[in-house]
Design a protein around this motif. Structure first.
Motif, PDB file in Angstrom:
ATOM      1  N   THR A 148      35.171  27.720  27.198  1.00  0.00           N
ATOM      2  CA  THR A 148      36.436  27.554  26.417  1.00  0.00           C
ATOM      3  C   THR A 148      36.955  28.843  26.224  1.00  0.00           C
ATOM      4  O   THR A 148      36.311  29.715  26.153  1.00  0.00           O
ATOM      5  CB  THR A 148      36.299  26.732  25.148  1.00  0.00           C
ATOM      6  N   VAL A 149      38.403  28.976  25.720  1.00  0.00           N
ATOM      7  CA  VAL A 149      38.615  30.322  25.477  1.00  0.00           C
ATOM      8  C   VAL A 149      39.547  30.244  24.381  1.00  0.00           C
ATOM      9  O   VAL A 149      40.010  29.193  24.054  1.00  0.00           O
ATOM     10  CB  VAL A 149      39.273  30.968  26.769  1.00  0.00           C
ATOM     11  N   ARG A 150      39.998  31.485  23.718  1.00  0.00           N
ATOM     12  CA  ARG A 150      40.632  31.344  22.325  1.00  0.00           C
ATOM     13  C   ARG A 150      42.054  31.779  22.811  1.00  0.00           C
ATOM     14  O   ARG A 150      42.358  32.579  23.628  1.00  0.00           O
ATOM     15  CB  ARG A 150      40.061  32.586  21.459  1.00  0.00           C
ATOM     16  N   ILE A 151      42.957  30.983  22.292  1.00  0.00           N
ATOM     17  CA  ILE A 151      44.258  31.178  22.290  1.00  0.00           C
ATOM     18  C   ILE A 151      44.750  31.985  21.409  1.00  0.00           C
ATOM     19  O   ILE A 151      44.629  31.636  20.019  1.00  0.00           O
ATOM     20  CB  ILE A 151      45.119  29.676  22.512  1.00  0.00           C
ATOM     21  N   PRO A 152      45.459  33.258  21.548  1.00  0.00           N
ATOM     22  CA  PRO A 152      45.860  34.280  20.413  1.00  0.00           C
ATOM     23  C   PRO A 152      47.094  33.297  19.483  1.00  0.00           C
ATOM     24  O   PRO A 152      47.779  32.602  20.106  1.00  0.00           O
ATOM     25  CB  PRO A 152      46.225  35.410  21.339  1.00  0.00           C
ATOM     26  N   ASP A 153      46.994  33.722  18.239  1.00  0.00           N
ATOM     27  CA  ASP A 153      47.983  33.294  17.493  1.00  0.00           C
ATOM     28  C   ASP A 153      49.305  33.548  18.006  1.00  0.00           C
ATOM     29  O   ASP A 153      50.436  32.613  17.685  1.00  0.00           O
ATOM     30  CB  ASP A 153      47.879  33.916  16.029  1.00  0.00           C
ATOM     31  N   GLY A 154      49.604  34.597  18.642  1.00  0.00           N
ATOM     32  CA  GLY A 154      51.133  35.074  19.451  1.00  0.00           C
ATOM     33  C   GLY A 154      51.458  33.962  20.249  1.00  0.00           C
ATOM     34  O   GLY A 154      52.861  34.181  20.530  1.00  0.00           O
ATOM     35  N   LEU A 155      50.739  33.230  20.704  1.00  0.00           N
ATOM     36  CA  LEU A 155      51.213  32.317  21.831  1.00  0.00           C
ATOM     37  C   LEU A 155      51.147  30.883  21.344  1.00  0.00           C
ATOM     38  O   LEU A 155      50.450  30.294  20.898  1.00  0.00           O
ATOM     39  CB  LEU A 155      50.103  32.275  23.012  1.00  0.00           C
ATOM     40  N   ALA A 156      52.529  30.452  21.521  1.00  0.00           N
ATOM     41  CA  ALA A 156      52.559  28.956  21.188  1.00  0.00           C
ATOM     42  C   ALA A 156      51.676  28.150  22.118  1.00  0.00           C
ATOM     43  O   ALA A 156      51.655  28.323  23.218  1.00  0.00           O
ATOM     44  CB  ALA A 156      53.979  28.435  21.462  1.00  0.00           C
ATOM     45  N   LEU A 157      51.237  27.012  21.753  1.00  0.00           N
ATOM     46  CA  LEU A 157      50.221  26.360  22.503  1.00  0.00           C
ATOM     47  C   LEU A 157      50.952  25.560  23.578  1.00  0.00           C
ATOM     48  O   LEU A 157      50.330  25.262  24.789  1.00  0.00           O
ATOM     49  CB  LEU A 157      49.718  25.198  21.424  1.00  0.00           C
ATOM     50  N   ASP A 158      52.029  25.101  23.625  1.00  0.00           N
ATOM     51  CA  ASP A 158      52.982  24.418  24.601  1.00  0.00           C
ATOM     52  C   ASP A 158      53.227  25.362  25.570  1.00  0.00           C
ATOM     53  O   ASP A 158      52.909  24.977  26.853  1.00  0.00           O
ATOM     54  CB  ASP A 158      54.213  23.778  24.072  1.00  0.00           C
ATOM     55  N   VAL A 159      53.550  26.483  25.576  1.00  0.00           N
ATOM     56  CA  VAL A 159      53.804  27.455  26.714  1.00  0.00           C
ATOM     57  C   VAL A 159      52.575  28.336  26.985  1.00  0.00           C
ATOM     58  O   VAL A 159      52.627  28.940  27.948  1.00  0.00           O
ATOM     59  CB  VAL A 159      54.907  28.645  26.192  1.00  0.00           C
ATOM     60  N   ALA A 160      51.406  28.208  26.315  1.00  0.00           N
ATOM     61  CA  ALA A 160      50.126  28.813  26.659  1.00  0.00           C
ATOM     62  C   ALA A 160      49.428  27.942  27.601  1.00  0.00           C
ATOM     63  O   ALA A 160      48.556  28.413  28.576  1.00  0.00           O
ATOM     64  CB  ALA A 160      49.214  28.946  25.296  1.00  0.00           C
ATOM     65  N   ALA A 161      49.621  26.508  27.412  1.00  0.00           N
ATOM     66  CA  ALA A 161      48.893  25.788  28.265  1.00  0.00           C
ATOM     67  C   ALA A 161      48.958  26.012  29.873  1.00  0.00           C
ATOM     68  O   ALA A 161      47.921  26.088  30.192  1.00  0.00           O
ATOM     69  CB  ALA A 161      49.374  24.115  28.182  1.00  0.00           C
ATOM     70  N   PRO A 162      50.194  26.159  30.592  1.00  0.00           N
ATOM     71  CA  PRO A 162      50.143  26.700  31.896  1.00  0.00           C
ATOM     72  C   PRO A 162      49.557  27.789  32.295  1.00  0.00           C
ATOM     73  O   PRO A 162      48.917  28.007  33.482  1.00  0.00           O
ATOM     74  CB  PRO A 162      51.504  26.540  32.355  1.00  0.00           C
ATOM     75  N   LEU A 163      49.116  28.823  31.260  1.00  0.00           N
ATOM     76  CA  LEU A 163      48.576  30.093  31.436  1.00  0.00           C
ATOM     77  C   LEU A 163      46.980  29.726  32.013  1.00  0.00           C
ATOM     78  O   LEU A 163      46.557  30.760  32.535  1.00  0.00           O
ATOM     79  CB  LEU A 163      48.673  30.939  30.304  1.00  0.00           C
ATOM     80  N   LEU A 164      46.585  28.475  31.486  1.00  0.00           N
ATOM     81  CA  LEU A 164      45.217  28.490  31.761  1.00  0.00           C
ATOM     82  C   LEU A 164      44.805  28.358  33.279  1.00  0.00           C
ATOM     83  O   LEU A 164      43.760  28.236  33.834  1.00  0.00           O
ATOM     84  CB  LEU A 164      44.410  26.998  31.152  1.00  0.00           C
ATOM     85  N   CYS A 165      45.629  27.767  34.101  1.00  0.00           N
ATOM     86  CA  CYS A 165      45.769  27.755  35.639  1.00  0.00           C
ATOM     87  C   CYS A 165      46.766  28.872  36.195  1.00  0.00           C
ATOM     88  O   CYS A 165      46.280  29.690  36.698  1.00  0.00           O
ATOM     89  CB  CYS A 165      45.630  26.497  36.102  1.00  0.00           C
ATOM     90  N   ALA A 166      47.949  28.318  36.114  1.00  0.00           N
ATOM     91  CA  ALA A 166      49.173  29.227  36.546  1.00  0.00           C
ATOM     92  C   ALA A 166      49.010  30.988  36.223  1.00  0.00           C
ATOM     93  O   ALA A 166      49.038  31.768  36.947  1.00  0.00           O
ATOM     94  CB  ALA A 166      50.147  28.827  36.238  1.00  0.00           C
ATOM     95  N   GLY A 167      48.672  31.049  34.904  1.00  0.00           N
ATOM     96  CA  GLY A 167      48.552  32.307  34.348  1.00  0.00           C
ATOM     97  C   GLY A 167      47.646  33.177  34.913  1.00  0.00           C
ATOM     98  O   GLY A 167      47.741  34.236  35.472  1.00  0.00           O
ATOM     99  N   VAL A 168      46.257  32.612  34.905  1.00  0.00           N
ATOM    100  CA  VAL A 168      45.090  33.312  35.334  1.00  0.00           C
ATOM    101  C   VAL A 168      45.020  33.424  37.018  1.00  0.00           C
ATOM    102  O   VAL A 168      44.586  34.478  37.634  1.00  0.00           O
ATOM    103  CB  VAL A 168      43.801  32.832  34.771  1.00  0.00           C
ATOM    104  N   THR A 169      45.686  32.478  37.635  1.00  0.00           N
ATOM    105  CA  THR A 169      45.698  32.498  39.100  1.00  0.00           C
ATOM    106  C   THR A 169      46.279  33.643  39.466  1.00  0.00           C
ATOM    107  O   THR A 169      45.961  33.990  40.821  1.00  0.00           O
ATOM    108  CB  THR A 169      46.083  31.011  39.695  1.00  0.00           C
ATOM    109  N   LEU A 170      47.373  34.070  38.879  1.00  0.00           N
ATOM    110  CA  LEU A 170      48.160  35.087  39.483  1.00  0.00           C
ATOM    111  C   LEU A 170      47.679  36.514  38.690  1.00  0.00           C
ATOM    112  O   LEU A 170      47.547  37.446  39.243  1.00  0.00           O
ATOM    113  CB  LEU A 170      49.534  35.068  38.827  1.00  0.00           C
ATOM    114  N   TYR A 171      47.148  36.185  37.496  1.00  0.00           N
ATOM    115  CA  TYR A 171      46.612  37.580  36.602  1.00  0.00           C
ATOM    116  C   TYR A 171      45.518  38.338  37.746  1.00  0.00           C
ATOM    117  O   TYR A 171      45.200  39.346  37.724  1.00  0.00           O
ATOM    118  CB  TYR A 171      45.989  37.355  35.102  1.00  0.00           C
TER     119      TYR A 171
END
Length: 347
Positions: A142-165
């Protein structure tokens, strides 16, 4: 002993998803129980629910873009506490002993990572994903979601975000580098945002100019239609790095012609059909045709911290759980800008 929770599952390949209950294991020594707030819909969910990548395990609860809050911790947990905002991505375990796991590259585990869904865990039990109200996961996955990210827009980062990053950082996208993102969908729109924030000059290569305004708004410097043959003539030898996000077969030779000498084309989209390649496309110019698969746990945390620092979240359309089947059809028609996210409170 397990606890039953509500979820949306595909009872069989190609069958519509329906509301049901699934078992979640009792919280173990190093586990956290997460109350899911939001779960993104990834194109890979559709591939797997419809046996596009091989025979699936049914009933299947898709979802590997999970954002929520810890509600219980095992006695040995040190990374998280109750109330923490956390995320779960594409896998929930690995062997932890092979060279890649020890290097922090768990996604390339020699024994195979344990997928968040459509997989068997180390005890031989099927895993169920994020289209559910709760999930139990080992704290190390599991990973920590920083306070600066709303949970709804953070959710896709767990695949789409890191797949590009992951490939953008690995192939050193940044100032002085000319980067092209092929496809402006759920993956591609995050590629544009991240590549721009890294300081690269960013071009979107899309089938048409329909999304040009969006691409420029998201951070692209240039936007070209691949349906126009002149695009490939005009951009020949332009890019240091091309990242393809599309899940349909491409004319690889045409795209490789857009690379500079020593350039790389990296594929993160996975077509269901085989693709062909004339090797002279890579021999001339010492070019690299590569692939990249999601990212490690450490990379995922780095990506979330980077996105929070730069104010990057996914562009989402929030839906109710009873809209999942409709959303699947719309994804296949590229009718979403740019990621569907399920409100888990509606499951």
């Amino acid at each position: 002993m397990s606890t039953n929770v509500f979820a949306y599952a595909a009872p069989a390949a190609h069958a519509p998803l329906e509301r049901t209950t699934i078992p979640r294991r009792t919280v173990g020594e190093h586990d956290v129980l997460i109350e899911i707030a939001y779960a993104g819909i990834c194109h890979s969910d559709i591939h797997q629910a419809r046996d596009g990548w091989g025979e699936g395990i049914f009933p299947m609860v898709p979802g590997h873009e999970i954002a929520g809050v810890v509600t219980e911790t095992g006695p040995g947990v040190t990374r998280h506490k109750v109330g923490d905002r956390v995320g779960v991505g594409c896998f929930v375990d690995s062997c932890r002993a092979c060279d890649y796991c020890r290097q922090g590259l768990e996604q390339y585990c020699v024994q195979g990572m344990t997928g968040t869904y459509n997989a068997l865990d180390r005890n031989g039990e099927p895993t169920y994903g994020g289209y559910s109200t709760h999930i139990v996961v080992d704290e190390n996955y599991t990973v920590r979601i920083p306070d600066g990210l709303a949970l709804d827009v953070a959710a896709p980062l767990l695949c789409a975000g890191v797949t590009l990053y992951s490939p953008l950082v690995h192939w050193k996208a940044g100032p002085g580098k000319n980067v092209a993102i092929v496809g402006l969908g759920g993956l591609g729109h995050m590629g544009v945002k991240i590549a721009h924030a890294l300081g690269a000059e960013v071009t979107v290569l899309s089938q048409s100019l329909r999304k040009q305004e969006d691409g420029l708004r998201l951070g692209a410097d240039h936007f070209h239609a691949t349906s126009d043959p002149e695009t490939f003539e005009k951009l020949a030898g332009t890019f240091d790095l091309i990242v393809s996000t599309v899940s349909a077969p491409l004319d690889l030779g045409a795209y490789l012609s857009l690379l500079k000498t020593d350039g790389a084309m990296v594929n993160v989209g996975a077509p269901e059909e085989p693709v062909s390649l004339n090797l002279f496309s890579v021999i001339g110019g010492r070019k690299t045709l590569a692939g990249s698969m999601i990212g490690s746990i450490a990379e995922t945390q780095d990506m979330l911290d980077f996105c929070a620092e730069h104010g990057l979240g996914a562009d989402i359309e929030l839906i109710r759980a009873d809209q999942i089947n409709e959303a699947y059809e719309r994804v296949l028609k590229s009718d979403v800008r740019y990621r569907f996210v399920i409100d888990a409170a509606t499951i």
